[in-house]
Design a protein around this motif. Structure first.
Motif, PDB file in Angstrom:
ATOM      1  N   LEU A 291     -13.111  -8.044  -3.660  1.00 43.47           N
ATOM      2  CA  LEU A 291     -11.977  -7.121  -3.718  1.00 43.47           C
ATOM      3  C   LEU A 291     -11.688  -6.694  -2.274  1.00 43.47           C
ATOM      4  O   LEU A 291     -12.583  -6.198  -1.594  1.00 43.47           O
ATOM      5  CB  LEU A 291     -12.441  -5.912  -4.521  1.00 43.47           C
ATOM      6  CG  LEU A 291     -11.456  -5.181  -5.411  1.00 43.47           C
ATOM      7  CD1 LEU A 291     -12.237  -4.411  -6.442  1.00 43.47           C
ATOM      8  CD2 LEU A 291     -10.593  -4.251  -4.634  1.00 43.47           C
ATOM      9  N   ALA A 292     -10.476  -6.935  -1.812  1.00 40.55           N
ATOM     10  CA  ALA A 292     -10.183  -6.638  -0.412  1.00 40.55           C
ATOM     11  C   ALA A 292      -9.187  -5.484  -0.306  1.00 40.55           C
ATOM     12  O   ALA A 292      -8.084  -5.550  -0.850  1.00 40.55           O
ATOM     13  CB  ALA A 292      -9.638  -7.887   0.271  1.00 40.55           C
ATOM     14  N   ILE A 293      -9.612  -4.421   0.355  1.00 43.94           N
ATOM     15  CA  ILE A 293      -8.737  -3.264   0.563  1.00 43.94           C
ATOM     16  C   ILE A 293      -8.765  -2.961   2.061  1.00 43.94           C
ATOM     17  O   ILE A 293      -9.797  -2.611   2.619  1.00 43.94           O
ATOM     18  CB  ILE A 293      -9.244  -2.025  -0.222  1.00 43.94           C
ATOM     19  CG1 ILE A 293      -9.379  -2.349  -1.704  1.00 43.94           C
ATOM     20  CG2 ILE A 293      -8.319  -0.829   0.002  1.00 43.94           C
ATOM     21  CD1 ILE A 293     -10.047  -1.265  -2.528  1.00 43.94           C
ATOM     22  N   GLU A 294      -7.611  -3.129   2.690  1.00 46.74           N
ATOM     23  CA  GLU A 294      -7.561  -2.956   4.147  1.00 46.74           C
ATOM     24  C   GLU A 294      -7.326  -1.494   4.511  1.00 46.74           C
ATOM     25  O   GLU A 294      -6.450  -0.837   3.935  1.00 46.74           O
ATOM     26  CB  GLU A 294      -6.410  -3.819   4.690  1.00 46.74           C
ATOM     27  CG  GLU A 294      -6.357  -3.886   6.191  1.00 46.74           C
ATOM     28  CD  GLU A 294      -4.996  -4.398   6.671  1.00 46.74           C
ATOM     29  OE1 GLU A 294      -3.955  -3.797   6.310  1.00 46.74           O
ATOM     30  OE2 GLU A 294      -4.980  -5.404   7.394  1.00 46.74           O
ATOM     31  N   ASP A 295      -8.084  -0.979   5.442  1.00 51.04           N
ATOM     32  CA  ASP A 295      -7.815   0.369   5.939  1.00 51.04           C
ATOM     33  C   ASP A 295      -6.450   0.343   6.642  1.00 51.04           C
ATOM     34  O   ASP A 295      -6.145  -0.604   7.367  1.00 51.04           O
ATOM     35  CB  ASP A 295      -8.914   0.776   6.934  1.00 51.04           C
ATOM     36  CG  ASP A 295      -8.754   2.207   7.378  1.00 51.04           C
ATOM     37  OD1 ASP A 295      -9.300   3.104   6.714  1.00 51.04           O
ATOM     38  OD2 ASP A 295      -8.049   2.454   8.392  1.00 51.04           O
ATOM     39  N   PRO A 296      -5.613   1.371   6.442  1.00 55.57           N
ATOM     40  CA  PRO A 296      -4.264   1.301   7.036  1.00 55.57           C
ATOM     41  C   PRO A 296      -4.244   1.339   8.561  1.00 55.57           C
ATOM     42  O   PRO A 296      -3.273   0.889   9.172  1.00 55.57           O
ATOM     43  CB  PRO A 296      -3.561   2.538   6.461  1.00 55.57           C
ATOM     44  CG  PRO A 296      -4.634   3.421   5.925  1.00 55.57           C
ATOM     45  CD  PRO A 296      -5.780   2.541   5.573  1.00 55.57           C
ATOM     46  N   PHE A 297      -5.291   1.853   9.186  1.00 60.41           N
ATOM     47  CA  PHE A 297      -5.317   1.898  10.657  1.00 60.41           C
ATOM     48  C   PHE A 297      -6.359   0.940  11.244  1.00 60.41           C
ATOM     49  O   PHE A 297      -6.030   0.130  12.097  1.00 60.41           O
ATOM     50  CB  PHE A 297      -5.598   3.331  11.138  1.00 60.41           C
ATOM     51  CG  PHE A 297      -4.506   4.302  10.761  1.00 60.41           C
ATOM     52  CD1 PHE A 297      -3.161   3.968  10.864  1.00 60.41           C
ATOM     53  CD2 PHE A 297      -4.822   5.584  10.291  1.00 60.41           C
ATOM     54  CE1 PHE A 297      -2.161   4.854  10.515  1.00 60.41           C
ATOM     55  CE2 PHE A 297      -3.824   6.486   9.937  1.00 60.41           C
ATOM     56  CZ  PHE A 297      -2.488   6.117  10.042  1.00 60.41           C
ATOM     57  N   ASP A 298      -7.586   1.058  10.805  1.00 59.42           N
ATOM     58  CA  ASP A 298      -8.632   0.163  11.305  1.00 59.42           C
ATOM     59  C   ASP A 298      -8.538  -1.147  10.515  1.00 59.42           C
ATOM     60  O   ASP A 298      -9.136  -1.311   9.456  1.00 59.42           O
ATOM     61  CB  ASP A 298     -10.010   0.819  11.120  1.00 59.42           C
ATOM     62  CG  ASP A 298     -11.135  -0.097  11.571  1.00 59.42           C
ATOM     63  OD1 ASP A 298     -10.868  -1.287  11.859  1.00 59.42           O
ATOM     64  OD2 ASP A 298     -12.287   0.364  11.630  1.00 59.42           O
ATOM     65  N   LEU A 299      -7.757  -2.086  11.066  1.00 58.29           N
ATOM     66  CA  LEU A 299      -7.414  -3.289  10.297  1.00 58.29           C
ATOM     67  C   LEU A 299      -8.587  -4.247  10.122  1.00 58.29           C
ATOM     68  O   LEU A 299      -8.511  -5.209   9.358  1.00 58.29           O
ATOM     69  CB  LEU A 299      -6.230  -4.016  10.950  1.00 58.29           C
ATOM     70  CG  LEU A 299      -4.985  -3.159  11.189  1.00 58.29           C
ATOM     71  CD1 LEU A 299      -3.822  -4.017  11.660  1.00 58.29           C
ATOM     72  CD2 LEU A 299      -4.583  -2.370   9.948  1.00 58.29           C
ATOM     73  N   SER A 300      -9.691  -3.978  10.821  1.00 58.78           N
ATOM     74  CA  SER A 300     -10.860  -4.845  10.638  1.00 58.78           C
ATOM     75  C   SER A 300     -11.727  -4.353   9.489  1.00 58.78           C
ATOM     76  O   SER A 300     -12.714  -4.969   9.128  1.00 58.78           O
ATOM     77  CB  SER A 300     -11.692  -4.857  11.925  1.00 58.78           C
ATOM     78  OG  SER A 300     -12.288  -3.573  12.104  1.00 58.78           O
ATOM     79  N   HIS A 301     -11.347  -3.227   8.926  1.00 57.90           N
ATOM     80  CA  HIS A 301     -12.190  -2.573   7.941  1.00 57.90           C
ATOM     81  C   HIS A 301     -11.729  -2.891   6.514  1.00 57.90           C
ATOM     82  O   HIS A 301     -10.645  -2.492   6.102  1.00 57.90           O
ATOM     83  CB  HIS A 301     -12.145  -1.063   8.208  1.00 57.90           C
ATOM     84  CG  HIS A 301     -13.083  -0.282   7.365  1.00 57.90           C
ATOM     85  ND1 HIS A 301     -13.126   1.080   7.367  1.00 57.90           N
ATOM     86  CD2 HIS A 301     -14.015  -0.666   6.470  1.00 57.90           C
ATOM     87  CE1 HIS A 301     -14.040   1.486   6.516  1.00 57.90           C
ATOM     88  NE2 HIS A 301     -14.598   0.456   5.968  1.00 57.90           N
TER      89      HIS A 301
END
Ligand code: ATP
Ligand code: MG
Length: 344
Positions: A291-301
């Motif tokens: 399940l992939a959920i990207e942090d809106p600012f830290d895009l590596s997270h």
């Protein structure tokens, strides 16, 4: 994989009646009204937190983002006067001495420094309010994502209700504790916001893609762009979708459960609230994650990175069950709950 699960377990549902959707809306609204926290103000904050010379303490997380429970923890970010970043700072030493200072405070108990985490924190329990809290150092991006979430919450009352209901759902189903291998409240909030952006017509815009003027401004914090459109009073001028979506909270809640069980492809797509165009797990090279959920600012997270296969399936099962439970009227109320609302 959550995708295989979906194909195996989805059962057809009866058509939703308007009456039932109305009840569903009331359930969501009541759930929000009963336990939600408007916003913690500085008075409570000052009562809870002691005075430390040279330290600046700022509340973030659900005390400020509009999706808090009355019993939500206090998330506090500490910075030091005269020091803009954590660079060159011995974080471990600061955390240890902070813990020492807190131990002298008579209304604080269970003081526990955690120096092994990505962001070192000190946990505490405040006896007067019964609230737990943690203080992190220079958690600057979290202050910005709190502002972003608070802005989405301010756009439409349905956002607050749905994010809140989602958190209640995650807690009730025991799928909302990142420290025990599931997803954090923050991750579930991002899932709701993503759904509301992808809805047709959308309930909320993509604030990070909006700007006034010719060129999108870039505001860098810890190396990441934290720009988002925050002039909400003028949102109607810049967002053509303003107030176009008229669905009820009940429709949206059920729509969300359908979206994540019937439509959204967890294998191929990333939950990403910073752009409207779909983002693939392939592009992010996150294909091995469930399940992939990207942090809106830290895009590596990727907020789903820590999920085991078992936990991802467990979460998916909870969504599938919720789709079934919320997707069909309850026929028989137990005799001890003659009042339907009370039962819910
Ligand atoms: P709750 O009411 O359950 O405490 P919350 O929104 O405060 O909900 P927390 O898990 O306490 O959620 O997180 C507090 C804040 O810390 C979030 O609002 C977010 O700003 C930040 N945060 C939490 N987890 C992450 C994460 N994995 N990555 C980036 N920021 C995070
Ligand atoms: Mg919190």
């Amino acid at each position: 994989c959550p995708e295989d699960f979906k194909r195996m377990e989805l059962e057809p549902l009866p058509l939703m009646t308007l009456d039932f959707l109305q009840i569903l809306s009331e359930v969501c609204e009541q759930c929000y009204l009963k336990g939600s926290l408007y916003e913690r103000n500085n008075k409570l904050f000052q009562k809870c937190v002691f005075f430390l010379t040279g330290a600046k303490l700022v509340l973030f997380g659900s005390s400020k983002n509009g999706f808090g429970f009355k019993q939500s923890d206090l998330d506090i970010c500490m910075t030091l006067e005269g020091q803009d970043t954590a660079e060159g700072l011995d974080s471990m030493a600061v955390i240890e001495s902070l813990a020492k200072a807190l131990r002298k405070h008579h209304s604080l108990r269970n003081i526990l420094p955690i120096t092994t985490a990505k962001v070192p924190i000190v946990k505490f329990y405040h006896t007067k309010t019964g609230l737990e809290g943690d203080i992190s150092l220079y958690n600057t991006l979290a202050l910005h994502n709190t502002q972003l979430l608070a802005s989405y919450a301010a756009i439409d009352a349905r956002v607050k209700i749905l994010c809140y209901v989602m958190k209640v759902f995650a807690k009730v189903c025991d799928i909302g504790d990142a420290s025990r291998g599931s997803l954090s409240s923050y991750a579930y909030t991002l899932m709701v916001l993503y759904f509301l952006q992808q809805r047709s017509p959308p309930v909320i815009p993509v604030l990070q893609e909006m700007y006034v003027g010719e060129k999108k401004p870039v505001v860098l914090v810890d190396g990441w762009d934290v720009h988002f459109f925050s002039d909400l009073k003028n949102l109607h001028k810049y967002w053509p979708g303003y107030k176009k979506n008229k669905e009820s909270v009940g429709q949206l809640w059920f729509g969300l459960l359908q979206f994540y069980t019937e439509t959204f492809d967890f294998k191929e797509t990333v939950v990403c609230i910073r752009r409207i165009e779909p983002l693939t797990t392939f592009k992010k090279q996150w294909t091995s994650k469930h399940l992939a959920i990207e942090d809106p600012f830290d895009l590596s997270h990727n907020l789903g990175a820590g999920l085991s296969r078992r936990m991802a399936s467990f979460i998916m099962k909870a969504f599938i069950n919720a789709r079934r439970v919320f997707g069909a009227p309850v026929r028989d109320f137990p005799p001890e709950y003659p009042n339907k609302m009370e039962y819910f």
